[in-house]
Scaffold this active site. Structure first.
Site, PDB file in Angstrom:
ATOM      1  N   GLY A  16     -15.118  -7.020  49.050  1.00 51.21           N
ATOM      2  CA  GLY A  16     -15.190  -5.606  49.406  1.00 51.21           C
ATOM      3  C   GLY A  16     -13.862  -4.882  49.458  1.00 51.21           C
ATOM      4  O   GLY A  16     -13.723  -3.905  50.214  1.00 51.21           O
ATOM      5  N   ASN A  18     -12.699  -2.996  47.152  1.00 51.19           N
ATOM      6  CA  ASN A  18     -12.962  -1.645  46.628  1.00 51.19           C
ATOM      7  C   ASN A  18     -13.710  -0.794  47.655  1.00 51.19           C
ATOM      8  O   ASN A  18     -13.468   0.410  47.755  1.00 51.19           O
ATOM      9  CB  ASN A  18     -13.732  -1.721  45.305  1.00 51.19           C
ATOM     10  CG  ASN A  18     -12.806  -2.009  44.143  1.00 51.19           C
ATOM     11  OD1 ASN A  18     -12.042  -1.142  43.728  1.00 51.19           O
ATOM     12  ND2 ASN A  18     -12.845  -3.232  43.639  1.00 51.19           N
ATOM     13  N   HIS A 114     -15.224  -1.497  36.828  1.00 53.66           N
ATOM     14  CA  HIS A 114     -15.173  -2.732  36.035  1.00 53.66           C
ATOM     15  C   HIS A 114     -13.704  -3.083  35.774  1.00 53.66           C
ATOM     16  O   HIS A 114     -12.917  -2.211  35.400  1.00 53.66           O
ATOM     17  CB  HIS A 114     -15.925  -2.551  34.710  1.00 53.66           C
ATOM     18  CG  HIS A 114     -15.951  -3.806  33.905  1.00 53.66           C
ATOM     19  ND1 HIS A 114     -16.797  -4.856  34.211  1.00 53.66           N
ATOM     20  CD2 HIS A 114     -15.205  -4.208  32.844  1.00 53.66           C
ATOM     21  CE1 HIS A 114     -16.573  -5.842  33.353  1.00 53.66           C
ATOM     22  NE2 HIS A 114     -15.615  -5.488  32.522  1.00 53.66           N
ATOM     23  N   GLU A 152     -28.818   2.078  31.601  1.00 51.08           N
ATOM     24  CA  GLU A 152     -29.594   0.852  31.367  1.00 51.08           C
ATOM     25  C   GLU A 152     -28.806  -0.211  30.593  1.00 51.08           C
ATOM     26  O   GLU A 152     -29.237  -1.351  30.512  1.00 51.08           O
ATOM     27  CB  GLU A 152     -30.922   1.189  30.664  1.00 51.08           C
ATOM     28  CG  GLU A 152     -30.816   1.703  29.241  1.00 51.08           C
ATOM     29  CD  GLU A 152     -30.330   3.144  29.111  1.00 51.08           C
ATOM     30  OE1 GLU A 152     -30.069   3.804  30.140  1.00 51.08           O
ATOM     31  OE2 GLU A 152     -30.181   3.600  27.967  1.00 51.08           O
ATOM     32  N   ASP A 155     -22.482  -2.065  31.705  1.00 48.22           N
ATOM     33  CA  ASP A 155     -21.134  -1.535  31.431  1.00 48.22           C
ATOM     34  C   ASP A 155     -21.130  -0.529  30.273  1.00 48.22           C
ATOM     35  O   ASP A 155     -20.084  -0.295  29.656  1.00 48.22           O
ATOM     36  CB  ASP A 155     -20.126  -2.660  31.152  1.00 48.22           C
ATOM     37  CG  ASP A 155     -19.929  -3.578  32.352  1.00 48.22           C
ATOM     38  OD1 ASP A 155     -20.015  -3.098  33.494  1.00 48.22           O
ATOM     39  OD2 ASP A 155     -19.708  -4.784  32.146  1.00 48.22           O
ATOM     40  N   ALA A 184      -4.957  -0.196  39.590  1.00 53.50           N
ATOM     41  CA  ALA A 184      -5.993   0.609  38.924  1.00 53.50           C
ATOM     42  C   ALA A 184      -7.247   0.811  39.784  1.00 53.50           C
ATOM     43  O   ALA A 184      -7.564   1.935  40.176  1.00 53.50           O
ATOM     44  CB  ALA A 184      -6.350  -0.012  37.582  1.00 53.50           C
ATOM     45  N   GLU A 185      -7.947  -0.260  40.100  1.00 57.04           N
ATOM     46  CA  GLU A 185      -9.272  -0.094  40.721  1.00 57.04           C
ATOM     47  C   GLU A 185      -9.236   0.707  42.017  1.00 57.04           C
ATOM     48  O   GLU A 185     -10.040   1.628  42.207  1.00 57.04           O
ATOM     49  CB  GLU A 185      -9.887  -1.469  41.028  1.00 57.04           C
ATOM     50  CG  GLU A 185     -10.178  -2.273  39.788  1.00 57.04           C
ATOM     51  CD  GLU A 185     -10.890  -3.585  40.101  1.00 57.04           C
ATOM     52  OE1 GLU A 185     -11.836  -3.594  40.900  1.00 57.04           O
ATOM     53  OE2 GLU A 185     -10.478  -4.614  39.545  1.00 57.04           O
TER      54      GLU A 185
HETATM   55  C1  GAR Z   1     -13.536  -6.144  41.394  1.00 50.60           C
HETATM   56  O1  GAR Z   1     -12.464  -6.584  40.602  1.00 50.60           O
HETATM   57  C2  GAR Z   1     -14.530  -5.377  40.554  1.00 50.60           C
HETATM   58  O2  GAR Z   1     -13.949  -4.598  39.568  1.00 50.60           O
HETATM   59  C3  GAR Z   1     -15.324  -6.523  39.944  1.00 50.60           C
HETATM   60  O3  GAR Z   1     -15.467  -7.455  40.979  1.00 50.60           O
HETATM   61  C4  GAR Z   1     -14.353  -7.336  41.889  1.00 50.60           C
HETATM   62  C5  GAR Z   1     -14.911  -7.129  43.287  1.00 50.60           C
HETATM   63  O4  GAR Z   1     -13.891  -7.149  44.245  1.00 50.60           O
HETATM   64  N1  GAR Z   1     -16.584  -6.042  39.442  1.00 50.60           N
HETATM   65  C6  GAR Z   1     -17.149  -6.520  38.329  1.00 50.60           C
HETATM   66  O5  GAR Z   1     -16.689  -7.425  37.685  1.00 50.60           O
HETATM   67  C7  GAR Z   1     -18.450  -5.835  37.935  1.00 50.60           C
HETATM   68  N2  GAR Z   1     -18.785  -6.150  36.583  1.00 50.60           N
HETATM   69  P1  GAR Z   1     -14.099  -6.511  45.693  1.00 50.60           P
HETATM   70  O6  GAR Z   1     -15.386  -7.106  46.282  1.00 50.60           O
HETATM   71  O7  GAR Z   1     -12.895  -6.979  46.451  1.00 50.60           O
HETATM   72  O8  GAR Z   1     -14.176  -5.026  45.559  1.00 50.60           O
END
Ligand code: GAR
Length: 205
Positions: A16, A18, A114, A152, A155, A184-185
Site C-alpha cells: 500500500g 501508493n 502500472h 476491459e 493495462d 514516478a508512481e
Molecule cells: C506498485 O509498483 C504498482 O505499480 C504495482 O504493484 C505495486 C504495488 O505496490 N501494480 C501492478 O503491477 C499492477 N499491474 P504498493 O502496494 O506498495 O502500492
C-alpha cells in the site's frame, strides 16, 4: 448525490505505498477534489489495511480466494461501492483483474498505476516485481510508470500520465521497483487522481 468532493475507493492487495501517497496527497491538499472514502483489500492481513486504519479511513476485505468465483467477488465489491456511495476507484497495487461487466459500470472512473511505460511490459502476467524483472531481462535502459483508465483490456485503457525512470547498472528488480515508485508512481498517481476527481466534481455526474 455528489458532494463537492468525489468519493474515492482505493483497491489494494499488498503493502500500500501508493495508497499512502494518496493519503499524504489528501493531507497536503494536493488531492482536494476527492476524498478517500473507502479502502478495499483483496486479501486479509495486508499492510495497506494498517495504513487505512492509521488514517481513519473505512476499510474492508473482499478475499478473492474465499469467493465462489469472479462474479461473486465483483458482486461483493459492487455492494461495498454502493454502500459507500463511491464515485471513482483507484487501483493501487490491486492484483486481481476486473471483468468487462465490472469496468463497464465505471467508464473513465477507474484508474490504475502500472510500473512500466505502457505498452512495454504490461498485460496479463505483468504485475509487481515481475514487471521490473522483465525490464531488466530485456535490457531496456529506461522504464517508468503509467497511470491509465481501466477498461476491459488488462493495462489497455487510455493513458493519463507517464513518467520515465532511468535503469542503472547493477539494478536488481527490488532496487528498480523502489526507484520507479519514488520517482514516478507516488507522484503520478495522486496527480491523476486529482485530475479525474476534479472532472467528476465539475461535471457533477
Ligand atoms: C506498485 O509498483 C504498482 O505499480 C504495482 O504493484 C505495486 C504495488 O505496490 N501494480 C501492478 O503491477 C499492477 N499491474 P504498493 O502496494 O506498495 O502500492
Amino acid at each position: 448525490m455528489l458532494s463537492n468532493r468525489a468519493r474515492i475507493a482505493v483497491f489494494v492487495s499488498g503493502g500500500g505505498t501508493n495508497l499512502q501517497a494518496l493519503i499524504d496527497a489528501e493531507k497536503s491538499g494536493l488531492l482536494h477534489s476527492g476524498q478517500i472514502a473507502l479502502v478495499v483489500a483483496s486479501r486479509p492481513g495486508v499492510y495497506a489495511l494498517e495504513r487505512a486504519k492509521a488514517a481513519g479511513i473505512p476499510a474492508a476485505v473482499v478475499d478473492r480466494t474465499a469467493c465462489a468465483g469472479q462474479a461473486d467477488f465483483e458482486a461483493r465489491l459492487l455492494a461495498l461501492l454502493d454502500e459507500h456511495a463511491i464515485d471513482m476507484i483507484v487501483l493501487a497495487g490491486f492484483m486481481s483483474i476486473l471483468s468487462a461487466d465490472f469496468t463497464a459500470r465505471y467508464p473513465k472512473r477507474i484508474l490504475n498505476v502500472h510500473p512500466s511505460l505502457i505498452p512495454s511490459f504490461c498485460g496479463k502476467g505483468f504485475y509487481g516485481l515481475k514487471v521490473h524483472e522483465a525490464a531488466l531481462q530485456y535490457g531496456v535502459k529506461v522504464t517508468g510508470a503509467t497511470v491509465h483508465f481501466v477498461n476491459e483490456i488488462p493495462d489497455g485503457g487510455q493513458i493519463l500520465l507517464q513518467k520515465a525512470v532511468e535503469i542503472l547498472p547493477g539494478d536488481t528488480p527490488e532496487v528498480l521497483q523502489r526507484r520507479v515508485m519514488e520517482q514516478a508512481e507516488w507522484i503520478l498517481l495522486p496527480r491523476a487522481t486529482e485530475l479525474v476527481a476534479r472532472e467528476i466534481t465539475e461535471k457533477g455526474v
